[in-house]
Design an enzyme around this catalytic site. Structure first.
Site, PDB file in Angstrom:
ATOM      1  N   ASN A 186       0.823  -1.225   0.000  1.00  0.00           N
ATOM      2  CA  ASN A 186       0.000   0.000   0.000  1.00  0.00           C
ATOM      3  C   ASN A 186       0.855   1.273   0.000  1.00  0.00           C
ATOM      4  O   ASN A 186       0.349   2.352   0.267  1.00  0.00           O
ATOM      5  CB  ASN A 186      -0.979  -0.018   1.188  1.00  0.00           C
ATOM      6  CG  ASN A 186      -0.261  -0.054   2.520  1.00  0.00           C
ATOM      7  OD1 ASN A 186       0.961  -0.119   2.576  1.00  0.00           O
ATOM      8  ND2 ASN A 186      -1.007  -0.014   3.609  1.00  0.00           N
ATOM      9  N   ASN A 188       3.929   3.753  12.726  1.00  0.00           N
ATOM     10  CA  ASN A 188       4.291   2.459  13.338  1.00  0.00           C
ATOM     11  C   ASN A 188       5.520   2.684  14.209  1.00  0.00           C
ATOM     12  O   ASN A 188       6.650   2.682  13.694  1.00  0.00           O
ATOM     13  CB  ASN A 188       4.686   1.434  12.256  1.00  0.00           C
ATOM     14  CG  ASN A 188       3.518   0.740  11.600  1.00  0.00           C
ATOM     15  OD1 ASN A 188       2.367   0.971  11.945  1.00  0.00           O
ATOM     16  ND2 ASN A 188       3.802  -0.120  10.652  1.00  0.00           N
ATOM     17  N   SER A 243      -6.924  12.153   0.415  1.00  0.00           N
ATOM     18  CA  SER A 243      -6.251  12.150   1.710  1.00  0.00           C
ATOM     19  C   SER A 243      -6.546  13.442   2.468  1.00  0.00           C
ATOM     20  O   SER A 243      -7.037  14.407   1.881  1.00  0.00           O
ATOM     21  CB  SER A 243      -4.742  12.034   1.508  1.00  0.00           C
ATOM     22  OG  SER A 243      -4.455  10.918   0.711  1.00  0.00           O
ATOM     23  N   HIS A 282      -4.645   6.477  11.013  1.00  0.00           N
ATOM     24  CA  HIS A 282      -3.516   6.603  10.078  1.00  0.00           C
ATOM     25  C   HIS A 282      -3.911   6.471   8.616  1.00  0.00           C
ATOM     26  O   HIS A 282      -3.151   6.812   7.722  1.00  0.00           O
ATOM     27  CB  HIS A 282      -2.422   5.585  10.405  1.00  0.00           C
ATOM     28  CG  HIS A 282      -2.634   4.233   9.799  1.00  0.00           C
ATOM     29  ND1 HIS A 282      -3.774   3.486   9.998  1.00  0.00           N
ATOM     30  CD2 HIS A 282      -1.839   3.493   8.985  1.00  0.00           C
ATOM     31  CE1 HIS A 282      -3.670   2.341   9.351  1.00  0.00           C
ATOM     32  NE2 HIS A 282      -2.510   2.318   8.725  1.00  0.00           N
ATOM     33  N   GLY A 283      -5.091   5.944   8.343  1.00  0.00           N
ATOM     34  CA  GLY A 283      -5.471   5.742   6.942  1.00  0.00           C
ATOM     35  C   GLY A 283      -6.902   5.277   6.841  1.00  0.00           C
ATOM     36  O   GLY A 283      -7.715   5.564   7.727  1.00  0.00           O
ATOM     37  N   GLY A 302      -7.925   1.846   6.207  1.00  0.00           N
ATOM     38  CA  GLY A 302      -8.162   0.512   6.762  1.00  0.00           C
ATOM     39  C   GLY A 302      -8.832  -0.389   5.742  1.00  0.00           C
ATOM     40  O   GLY A 302      -9.861  -0.042   5.167  1.00  0.00           O
TER      41      GLY A 302
END
Lengths: 465, 139
Positions: free
Chosen positions: A203, A331, A369, A388-389, A391
């Site tokens: 990704n 992360n 985004s 964070h994004g 999913g």
């Protein structure tokens, strides 16, 4: 409310408490009801395993983009007591300091549009993506050591790659302290040397975007986002094979030494050791090396982005803008202070969201985004963390069954998104329908008070592995 | 017997595979097939390069298998090498092997990268008359 055999108690419009059928810390889920219902059963099972780890300093938090991972779900945040707590490499993840970077330009959509395909093709040449390609930065072992221990500072000041101004706009100024290269294995070093300044696959992507909507003009201007149709660049990648190898190495070491501390865990991917044990300390030193590698990787990629823009628009880069808004990890494990306690925060698929700190949340390559700002209430509710994004909601194999990569490429081109990918197969795996709606994720973190939306960006061009 | 299959319903973000073999050596050959086929089209891999005398140790067969797959990942990242098949010899808990394959070139169609072998659901099982490995790759 009952979801997948798990009972959840509503605490707020976008905050839920998992009803306890276990002995351990509380689990809070930050999501509006529509997203909560999309969370798989495995996420709750894995979160319950996390909540039963020894040494936790408080509740476990799940973000609205949570999906099942290994050990801990992607989208998990928790705090370990610094003195008596444990470090959990599997709750940082394989791609240590996988993160997001946002760059703004002075260019508008009208100026870039005629050159978009040429620009994307150039970026694809300048920034290797996929498998089996080396980056432009040829380094030896000693230089890798400096990169791993000193981060972006070394790249900018000693190698002359990147801008000094960038350093201030990177989480921890692009250098996680305490990195020690002697804690990194031969295998990780060999994998790292080849892969610096490369994007990778899965990704990970580099996207040319335009500002589609601004929600807070005053804050947006402060960050350099001044108008609709302004061109921006977003980078999503991490520490490549270097970080993956470090995670693999320490997971195995940790698993072998669980017995030394009479630890019993529910999932071997959650192998943990005391923060202050020999291997606990070594992991954190090696993890810092990988985190620094990732910051350097994104800075080196930015260097190539600036070169590509200069080449296409035949102007000096200083006239094109190309300033860094922010670079943030999603992360990582970091020593922080929360509610007056010294803790080791683990963020796996979750972004730091400190008051007024930029937060970058990348959606799928079809949807767009967001740029947001961190909040005071995130400090109180989620150890200063947010999503964070998007999913994933669908397996890679299923996504590929639903659409061929070439068809998706054509569809996206019709929609005004030009993609250059190392693999059509990889492209199909990352189709927009395989992810949750990014706007729903952002609504959830906004309602939960974890971050405040500033601007929304629409993709125009994308390179990926 | 099927050599390997994707168990996609059990894993959303990454790839879960089940690999089979009637013997330990066949299992390892099929692991190479599954690994390389995830990355590219294995039929396009030429047997033009040999990496000889590789050694893997493990406390048991399960650990040998784990270390063997990690070696495939290492060779892919460091030597840009993808294997098509292998020749194996067991000596107690040591595996001595050679790999046949090729260096990754631009004309090789790439599907996806395999970045790590996770310990999540990793299992090597001896059934009545075959071996089975369940594994999840981080991709």
């Amino acid at each position: 409310m009952k979801i997948n055999n798990f009972e959840l108690v509503k605490k707020d419009e976008a905050q839920w408490l998992l009803k306890k059928d276990y002995s351990g810390e509380d689990i809070y889920v930050f999501a509006l009801e529509n997203l909560l219902q999309q969370i798989e059963e495995d996420v709750f099972i894995q979160a319950r395993n996390v909540a039963q780890l020894p040494g936790l300093a408080g509740p476990v938090c799940l973000m609205p983009d949570a999906h099942s991972g290994y050990g801990a779900p992607i989208g998990t945040v928790f705090a370990m007591k610094e003195e008596e707590g444990y470090v959990v490499p599997g709750a940082v993840g394989y791609d240590i300091n996988c993160g997001m970077r946002l760059i703004i330009t002075n260019l508008t959509f009208e100026e870039v549009s005629p050159f978009l395909e040429k620009l994307v093709n150039f970026l694809f040449e300048y920034i290797p993506a996929g498998v089996g390609r080396r980056g432009f930065l040829k380094i030896n072992k000693n230089e890798l050591k400096k990169i791993a221990e000193e981060g972006v500072n070394y790249l900018v000041k000693e190698k002359g790659i990147g801008w000094k101004e960038d350093i201030e706009k990177i989480e921890e100024k692009g250098e996680i302290l305490g990195a020690d290269f002697s804690c990194v294995s031969y295998e990780a070093i060999e994998r790292g040397i080849n892969q610096l300044a490369t994007l990778g696959s899965g990704n990970h992507y580099l996207e040319v975007q335009k500002v589609e909507e601004i929600f807070d003009e005053k804050q947006a201007k402060k960050l350099g986002v001044f108008a609709k149709n302004q061109i921006t660049i977003m980078i999503h990648c991490g520490s490549r094979g270097f970080g993956h190898q470090i995670c693999s190495d320490y997971l195995r070491i940790f698993e072998k030494h669980l017995g030394d501390y009479r630890l019993k865990i529910n999932d071997r991917q959650l192998a943990c050791l005391p923060i202050n044990s020999t291997y606990g300390r070594q992991y954190l030193k090696a993890m810092a090396c990988a985190a620094n590698f990732a910051f350097v990787n994104r800075e080196a990629i930015t260097y190539q982005v600036r070169k590509a823009f200069e080449k296409i628009f035949t102007k000096n880069v200083s006239n094109l803008g190309l300033n860094l808004v922010y670079d943030v990890a999603h992360n990582i494990a970091k020593k922080e202070i929360h509610s007056g306690k010294n803790v080791l925060i683990h963020r796996k698929g979750a972004t730091r969201s400190y008051p007024n700190q930029p937060v970058i949340i990348g959606g799928s390559m079809e949807t767009g985004s967001y740029l947001l700002l961190g909040t005071e209430s995130a400090l109180k509710k989620s150890y200063g963390s947010t999503a964070h994004g998007s999913g994933r909601t669908m397996s890679r194999a299923k996504a590929k069954k639903m659409i061929h990569g070439q068809k998706l490429w054509q569809k996206m081109k019709k929609e005004g998104i030009y993609v250059k990918s190392a693999s059509f197969s990889g492209l199909a795996e990352e189709a927009g329908f395989a992810y949750k709606n990014i706007s729903d994720v952002v609504k959830s973190i906004d309602k939960a008070g974890l971050s405040k939306p500033i601007a929304y960006f629409k993709p125009l061009g994308n390179i990926k592995g | 017997m099927k050599r390997w299959r994707v168990a996609d319903k059990e894993n959303i973000a990454d790839i879960k595979l089940e690999v089979f073999g009637e013997t330990k050596k066949e299992l390892l050959r099929n692991l190479i097939q599954a690994f390389t086929e995830r990355i590219t089209e294995i039929k396009k891999i030429k047997k033009e390069k040999v990496i000889k005398n590789l050694k893997i140790r493990g406390e048991n067969f399960s650990e040998v298998v784990f270390n063997f797959i990690e070696k495939l990942i290492f060779l892919k990242d460091v030597n840009f090498f993808l294997a098509k098949t292998g020749i194996f010899k067991f000596k107690n808990n040591e595996l001595i092997f050679s790999l046949l394959g090729q260096t990754i070139t631009k004309d090789l169609p790439i599907k996806t990268d395999i970045k790590a072998l996770t310990q999540h659901k990793f299992q090597v099982k001896k059934e009545k008359n075959y071996y089975k490995v369940s594994l999840v790759f981080d991709v």
